[in-house]
Design an enzyme around this catalytic site. Sequence first.
Site, short mmCIF file in Angstrom:
data_model
loop_
_atom_site.label_atom_id
_atom_site.label_comp_id
_atom_site.label_asym_id
_atom_site.label_seq_id
_atom_site.Cartn_x
_atom_site.Cartn_y
_atom_site.Cartn_z
N TYR A 1 -18.36 17.69 -12.01
CA TYR A 1 -19.61 16.75 -11.27
C TYR A 1 -19.51 17.13 -9.93
CZ TYR A 1 -19.30 14.03 -15.68
OH TYR A 1 -19.28 13.81 -17.14
N HIS B 1 -12.62 18.29 -21.11
CA HIS B 1 -14.04 18.06 -20.98
C HIS B 1 -14.73 18.50 -22.26
CE1 HIS B 1 -17.59 17.34 -17.96
NE2 HIS B 1 -17.81 17.08 -19.01
N1 LIG Z 1 -17.92 13.98 -21.56
C1 LIG Z 1 -19.36 14.47 -21.34
O1 LIG Z 1 -19.45 15.60 -21.89
C2 LIG Z 1 -20.26 13.89 -20.64
C3 LIG Z 1 -20.06 12.53 -20.00
N2 LIG Z 1 -20.95 11.98 -19.46
C4 LIG Z 1 -20.70 10.64 -18.62
O2 LIG Z 1 -21.12 9.61 -18.90
C5 LIG Z 1 -22.06 8.99 -18.07
C6 LIG Z 1 -23.10 8.57 -18.40
O3 LIG Z 1 -24.12 9.18 -19.05
P1 LIG Z 1 -25.63 9.76 -18.50
O4 LIG Z 1 -26.00 11.01 -19.04
O5 LIG Z 1 -25.48 9.69 -16.86
O6 LIG Z 1 -26.49 8.77 -19.08
P2 LIG Z 1 -26.88 6.97 -19.05
O7 LIG Z 1 -27.22 6.85 -20.68
O8 LIG Z 1 -25.65 6.40 -18.32
O9 LIG Z 1 -28.14 7.03 -18.55
C7 LIG Z 1 -28.26 7.10 -16.99
C8 LIG Z 1 -29.60 6.96 -16.48
O10 LIG Z 1 -30.13 5.59 -16.73
C9 LIG Z 1 -30.56 5.11 -15.69
N3 LIG Z 1 -30.26 3.49 -15.86
C10 LIG Z 1 -29.01 2.88 -15.69
N4 LIG Z 1 -29.02 1.84 -15.75
C11 LIG Z 1 -30.25 1.39 -15.90
C12 LIG Z 1 -31.05 0.23 -16.17
N5 LIG Z 1 -30.18 -0.95 -16.03
N6 LIG Z 1 -32.29 0.02 -16.28
C13 LIG Z 1 -32.89 1.23 -16.42
N7 LIG Z 1 -32.27 2.53 -16.19
C14 LIG Z 1 -30.99 2.53 -16.02
C15 LIG Z 1 -30.02 5.98 -14.49
O11 LIG Z 1 -30.75 5.76 -13.18
P3 LIG Z 1 -30.23 4.92 -11.97
O12 LIG Z 1 -29.37 5.76 -11.54
O13 LIG Z 1 -31.56 5.33 -11.07
O14 LIG Z 1 -29.91 3.59 -12.22
C16 LIG Z 1 -30.05 7.21 -15.00
O15 LIG Z 1 -31.03 7.78 -14.87
C17 LIG Z 1 -22.21 10.04 -16.99
O16 LIG Z 1 -22.44 9.66 -15.80
C18 LIG Z 1 -20.95 10.78 -17.17
O17 LIG Z 1 -19.81 9.96 -16.53
C19 LIG Z 1 -22.22 12.13 -19.58
C20 LIG Z 1 -22.65 13.42 -20.45
C21 LIG Z 1 -21.58 14.33 -20.95
O1 LIG Z 2 -22.07 15.30 -17.86
C1 LIG Z 2 -21.21 15.93 -18.42
O2 LIG Z 2 -20.08 15.57 -18.73
C2 LIG Z 2 -21.60 17.11 -19.11
O3 LIG Z 2 -20.56 17.72 -19.93
C3 LIG Z 2 -22.77 17.63 -18.87
O4 LIG Z 2 -22.60 19.00 -18.48
C4 LIG Z 2 -23.97 17.49 -19.94
O5 LIG Z 2 -23.26 18.40 -21.09
C5 LIG Z 2 -24.98 17.73 -19.69
O6 LIG Z 2 -25.69 17.28 -18.53
C6 LIG Z 2 -25.98 18.74 -20.53
O7 LIG Z 2 -27.10 18.56 -20.13
#
Ligand SMILES: NC(=O)C1=CN([C@@H]2O[C@H](COP(=O)(O)OP(=O)(O)OC[C@H]3O[C@@H](n4cnc5c(N)ncnc54)[C@H](OP(=O)(O)O)[C@@H]3O)[C@@H](O)[C@H]2O)C=CC1
Ligand SMILES: O=C(O)C(=O)[C@@H](O)[C@H](O)C(=O)CO
Length: 283
Positions: free
Chosen positions: A53, A115
Amino acid sequence: MATIDIPQVTLNDGTTFAELGLGTYKLTGDEGVAAVEAAIGTGYRVLDTAVNYGNEREVGEAVRRAVDAGAVQRDELIVTTKIPGRHHGYEEAIASGRESKATLGLDRIDLLLIHWPNPRVDKYVDTFRGMLALREEGVVRSVGVSNFTEPMLQRLIDETGVVPAVNQVELHPYFPQGALRAFHAEHGIRTESWSPLARRSELLQDPLIRDLAEVYQVTPTQIVLRWHVQLGSTPIPKSSDPERQIENADVFGFALDEEHVAAISGLERGRLWDGDPDTHEEF
Ligand SMILES: NC(=O)C1=CN([C@@H]2O[C@H](COP(=O)(O)OP(=O)(O)OC[C@H]3O[C@@H](n4cnc5c(N)ncnc54)[C@H](OP(=O)(O)O)[C@@H]3O)[C@@H](O)[C@H]2O)C=CC1
Ligand SMILES: O=C(O)C(=O)[C@@H](O)[C@H](O)C(=O)CO
């Protein structure tokens, strides 16, 4: 607003975790530091970052500022980071964890995850062994994984004798991960939901979610996050906005009827994108 008291759970290694945490993907720079610090002020205790990240520095800075300001004690926070695919391997994992600790600028990493398993590379068992060495060294307090399937978890347990504390996986109403959650429950692995809001896709406009928001007099986001909590999985919604962070954390004052939990799980239709751990690889 007063701090929200997010309930805690105990992991299989005896450490404390929270029923809801903060995702930090894309929270970078000064705004990222401010967003994470605001979340800590609201009551978030689990913070989720990763080498990939590019914001470990920001997360560490927010932690230091919050602790220095007296908003939280360092030991209340569970700072999580993740080893990227390019650091798989025993020695590589050790170097990666040490480097993450230095970038975070903290006394330790509270929870270190692999990861992605990257099964074609086939080094996740050695990577995990490196993480166990880091735990011995005190660099890391808890060890876990992310995006692991049941056979991968079983192999890790069989070959190392250690059950990971956490498996962070894609989980939202479109992909409730029923079989994997049952495996976790059987083995004492805490489930953690990534993209718990399905990345603000059409999920939040779904008629069922909107109707339930009316019934319970909360927001659609709160319905979805409460569903995660009642499944026994820790959601880590990401928000850059302090008001939305408060909305997301404020899900411990109501409970969904079990029939509504089941109805939300009935929205299942599959992964959001092509992130199948058997084939998807990230480096
Ligand atoms: N281990 C892995 O492979 C992965 C881990 N992750 C982790 O999971 C976390 C969360 O997943 P992520 O993909 O970010 O998606 P989320 O499902 O958490 O959604 C995030 C989105 O929702 C919006 N949002 C958040 N709260 C609200 C609300 N109350 N009302 C309306 N919109 C909202 C945010 O916008 P805004 O910021 O403008 O509020 C952003 O656009 C990541 O940040 C990361 O830490 C994610 C993907 C893969
Ligand atoms: O957000 C994470 O932790 C990821 O592993 C991302 O790379 C995720 O896989 C993604 O954003 C794919 O579009």
